[in-house]
Design a protein around this motif. Structure first.
Motif, PDB file in Angstrom:
ATOM      1  N   VAL A 145      56.674  24.282 -13.460  1.00 40.22           N
ATOM      2  CA  VAL A 145      57.147  24.782 -14.750  1.00 40.22           C
ATOM      3  C   VAL A 145      57.120  26.303 -14.698  1.00 40.22           C
ATOM      4  N   LYS A 146      58.255  26.916 -14.957  1.00 36.10           N
ATOM      5  CA  LYS A 146      58.353  28.374 -14.925  1.00 36.10           C
ATOM      6  C   LYS A 146      58.553  28.892 -16.346  1.00 36.10           C
ATOM      7  N   PHE A 147      57.673  29.795 -16.754  1.00 34.41           N
ATOM      8  CA  PHE A 147      57.751  30.402 -18.082  1.00 34.41           C
ATOM      9  C   PHE A 147      58.667  31.624 -17.992  1.00 34.41           C
ATOM     10  N   LEU A 148      59.845  31.516 -18.566  1.00 36.04           N
ATOM     11  CA  LEU A 148      60.879  32.539 -18.373  1.00 36.04           C
ATOM     12  C   LEU A 148      60.710  33.762 -19.258  1.00 36.04           C
ATOM     13  N   ASN A 149      60.278  33.581 -20.485  1.00 40.31           N
ATOM     14  CA  ASN A 149      60.141  34.737 -21.392  1.00 40.31           C
ATOM     15  C   ASN A 149      59.000  34.528 -22.387  1.00 40.31           C
ATOM     16  N   ALA A 150      57.845  34.192 -21.838  1.00 38.30           N
ATOM     17  CA  ALA A 150      56.669  34.013 -22.684  1.00 38.30           C
ATOM     18  C   ALA A 150      56.221  35.355 -23.260  1.00 38.30           C
ATOM     19  N   SER A 151      55.660  35.323 -24.462  1.00 34.76           N
ATOM     20  CA  SER A 151      55.213  36.547 -25.128  1.00 34.76           C
ATOM     21  C   SER A 151      54.043  37.180 -24.382  1.00 34.76           C
ATOM     22  N   MET A 152      54.051  38.499 -24.322  1.00 37.29           N
ATOM     23  CA  MET A 152      52.982  39.237 -23.652  1.00 37.29           C
ATOM     24  C   MET A 152      51.795  39.432 -24.594  1.00 37.29           C
ATOM     25  N   ASN A 153      50.627  39.618 -23.985  1.00 33.56           N
ATOM     26  CA  ASN A 153      49.387  39.951 -24.698  1.00 33.56           C
ATOM     27  C   ASN A 153      49.073  38.941 -25.804  1.00 33.56           C
ATOM     28  N   THR A 154      49.381  37.680 -25.544  1.00 35.64           N
ATOM     29  CA  THR A 154      49.171  36.626 -26.533  1.00 35.64           C
ATOM     30  C   THR A 154      48.618  35.387 -25.851  1.00 35.64           C
ATOM     31  N   ASP A 155      47.639  34.754 -26.479  1.00 37.56           N
ATOM     32  CA  ASP A 155      47.138  33.479 -25.975  1.00 37.56           C
ATOM     33  C   ASP A 155      48.130  32.381 -26.339  1.00 37.56           C
ATOM     34  N   ILE A 156      48.580  31.643 -25.326  1.00 38.86           N
ATOM     35  CA  ILE A 156      49.530  30.551 -25.545  1.00 38.86           C
ATOM     36  C   ILE A 156      48.871  29.252 -25.092  1.00 38.86           C
TER      37      ILE A 156
ATOM     38  N   ALA B 298      54.206  24.147 -26.581  1.00 37.47           N
ATOM     39  CA  ALA B 298      53.078  24.918 -27.099  1.00 37.47           C
ATOM     40  C   ALA B 298      52.496  24.217 -28.315  1.00 37.47           C
ATOM     41  N   LYS B 299      51.228  24.460 -28.538  1.00 37.22           N
ATOM     42  CA  LYS B 299      50.631  23.974 -29.776  1.00 37.22           C
ATOM     43  C   LYS B 299      51.349  24.648 -30.945  1.00 37.22           C
ATOM     44  N   ARG B 300      51.305  23.999 -32.083  1.00 42.24           N
ATOM     45  CA  ARG B 300      52.137  24.412 -33.222  1.00 42.24           C
ATOM     46  C   ARG B 300      52.039  25.900 -33.523  1.00 42.24           C
ATOM     47  N   GLU B 301      50.848  26.452 -33.498  1.00 44.18           N
ATOM     48  CA  GLU B 301      50.689  27.855 -33.864  1.00 44.18           C
ATOM     49  C   GLU B 301      51.227  28.804 -32.795  1.00 44.18           C
ATOM     50  N   ASP B 302      51.479  28.287 -31.579  1.00 36.72           N
ATOM     51  CA  ASP B 302      51.957  29.141 -30.496  1.00 36.72           C
ATOM     52  C   ASP B 302      53.396  28.844 -30.102  1.00 36.72           C
ATOM     53  N   SER B 303      54.104  28.062 -30.889  1.00 34.15           N
ATOM     54  CA  SER B 303      55.439  27.609 -30.510  1.00 34.15           C
ATOM     55  C   SER B 303      56.427  28.766 -30.350  1.00 34.15           C
ATOM     56  N   ASP B 304      56.261  29.830 -31.122  1.00 35.72           N
ATOM     57  CA  ASP B 304      57.185  30.961 -31.027  1.00 35.72           C
ATOM     58  C   ASP B 304      56.874  31.873 -29.847  1.00 35.72           C
ATOM     59  N   SER B 305      55.701  31.684 -29.223  1.00 34.62           N
ATOM     60  CA  SER B 305      55.273  32.579 -28.148  1.00 34.62           C
ATOM     61  C   SER B 305      55.608  32.061 -26.758  1.00 34.62           C
ATOM     62  N   MET B 306      55.849  30.783 -26.633  1.00 37.08           N
ATOM     63  CA  MET B 306      56.007  30.208 -25.302  1.00 37.08           C
ATOM     64  C   MET B 306      57.341  30.554 -24.659  1.00 37.08           C
ATOM     65  N   GLY B 307      58.397  30.569 -25.411  1.00 39.05           N
ATOM     66  CA  GLY B 307      59.706  30.903 -24.862  1.00 39.05           C
ATOM     67  C   GLY B 307      60.324  29.752 -24.071  1.00 39.05           C
ATOM     68  N   GLN B 308      61.346  30.088 -23.307  1.00 34.46           N
ATOM     69  CA  GLN B 308      62.109  29.083 -22.567  1.00 34.46           C
ATOM     70  C   GLN B 308      61.400  28.699 -21.269  1.00 34.46           C
ATOM     71  N   LEU B 309      61.574  27.433 -20.877  1.00 34.34           N
ATOM     72  CA  LEU B 309      60.962  26.919 -19.657  1.00 34.34           C
ATOM     73  C   LEU B 309      62.036  26.428 -18.692  1.00 34.34           C
TER      74      LEU B 309
END
Length: 288
Positions: A244-255, A201-212
Motif C-alpha cells: 500500500v503506497k500513501f500518495l499524498n498523506a498529510s504531513m505532521n499529523t498522526d494518521i 483511516a479511522k473516522r477522525e483521520d479520514s481527511d488526512s490519509m489521502g489517496q492510496l
C-alpha cells in the motif's frame, strides 16, 4: 548433679540408638532387609511410572503427522501483519532526516530479499493465476516436498524497492507491505475470486490519509498461493504480499490506519478476536 549427667548420657544414648542400634543392627529403625525391600518397592514403582509416561508419549506420537497438524485450533480468519516493523505498530519518520527512515528501508530490503525474481525463478513455479494450486497425495505415497508458486518482487511495482530504492520514504509517499499469517489448508476464496486488501483511516483521520495505490493491482492475494501445506511439506513457500503506497498523506499529523482482508469465504473478526483479518497501525510523516 550426678543425676543430671546420667540423664544426659541416657538421652544421648537413646538418640544414637535411634539412628543406629548396634544390638539389633537397625538403621533409623529399619534392618538392612527392610531398607532393601522398601527401596526395591520405590524402584519398581517409579520405573512403572516412567514406563507409563514413555508408552503414553509413544502412542501420542503415533497419532501425529510430520507434515500436517492433527488438530488446528487457530481462528478461521488469519491475522495480518505489516512491514516494515515499527515500535508498537507505529511508523514515524521525517522526510528531511535520512537517519529517521534508514532503518525502515533496511528492514524492507531484508524482508524482500527472498522475493528477488532471480531466486523465485530458480526455486518456484510459474503457476496459472486465479485458481488454487492443489497438490494431493497419492494414497500412502506423500507428494512431498510440495512445490510453490512464484511471488516476484517486481509484482510490487513502485513498492518493490527496485525502481525506487527508498520505497517512497524519501519523498513522503511511504510503502507499507501487508501479509496474511499462514494457516495450513486455508482456502480464502471461491468462484475464482481472490481475497483483497482495503485500507482506510479511522473516522477522525479520514481527511488526512489521502489517496492510496495498491500493488499487485487491487491489492489481491491471488488464489494460486493457496492452500499452504506447512513449512516442512512446502519448504520454498513464499507468502504473497500486498503493498500500500500513501500518495499524498498529510504531513505532521498522526494518521490511524486500518487495513482488512475482504473475502467471500473468510469471516470478519468476531468478539473472540476483533482483529482477525485486519491490522491497525499509526503513520506519521514529518516534514522536518
Amino acid at each position: 548433679m550426678s543425676g543430671t549427667k546420667e540423664e544426659d548420657r541416657k538421652g544421648s544414648g537413646e538418640w544414637r540408638d535411634a539412628f543406629w542400634n548396634p544390638r539389633t543392627h537397625e538403621l533409623m529403625g529399619r534392618t538392612a532387609k527392610s531398607w532393601g525391600l522398601i527401596l526395591l518397592f520405590y524402584l519398581v514403582f517409579y520405573l512403572f511410572l516412567a514406563g507409563m509416561f514413555v508408552l503414553t508419549m509413544y502412542i501420542m506420537l503415533l497419532t501425529l503427522d510430520d507434515y500436517k497438524p492433527t488438530w488446528q485450533d487457530r481462528l478461521a480468519t488469519p491475522g495480518m501483519m505489516i512491514r516494515p516493523k515499527g515500535d508498537q505498530l507505529e511508523i514515524t519518520f521525517s522526510v528531511s532526516e535520512t537517519e529517521s527512515w534508514d532503518g525502515l528501508i533496511q528492514n524492507l530490503n531484508t524482508f524482500l530479499s527472498p522475493y528477488n525474481d532471480s531466486y523465485q525463478v530458480q526455486t518456484n513455479d510459474n503457476c496459472p493465476p486465479d485458481q488454487y494450486f492443489i497438490q494431493e497425495d497419492s494414497a500412502e505415497v506423500r507428494n512431498n516436498p510440495k512445490r510453490s508458486c512464484q511471488f516476484n518482487r517486481t509484482m510490487l511495482e513502485e513498492c518493490s524497492g527496485i525502481s525506487d530504492r527508498f520505497y517512497g520514504y524519501s519523498s513522503g509517499q511511504p510503502c507499507i507491505l501487508i501479509k496474511l499469517n499462514r494457516v495450513i489448508g486455508m482456502l480464502p476464496g471461491k468462484d475464482g475470486q481472490s481475497p483483497y486488501v482495503t485500507c482506510g483511516a479511522k473516522r477522525e483521520d479520514s481527511d488526512s490519509m489521502g489517496q492510496l495505490a495498491y500493488y499487485p493491482p487491487n491489492g489481491t492475494f491471488n488464489l494460486m498461493y493457496y492452500p499452504y501445506y506447512g513449512k516442512k511439506a512446502q519448504v520454498n513457500y513464499t507468502q504473497p504480499l500486498v503493498a500500500v503506497k500513501f500518495l499524498n498523506a498529510s504531513m505532521n499529523t498522526d494518521i490511524n490506519v486500518e487495513c482488512k482482508i475482504n473475502s467471500n469465504t473468510l469471516i470478519e473478526g468476531t468478539e473472540r478476536d476483533k482483529f482477525a483479518g485486519r491490522v491497525s497501525f499509526k503513520l506519521r510523516i514529518n516534514s522536518k
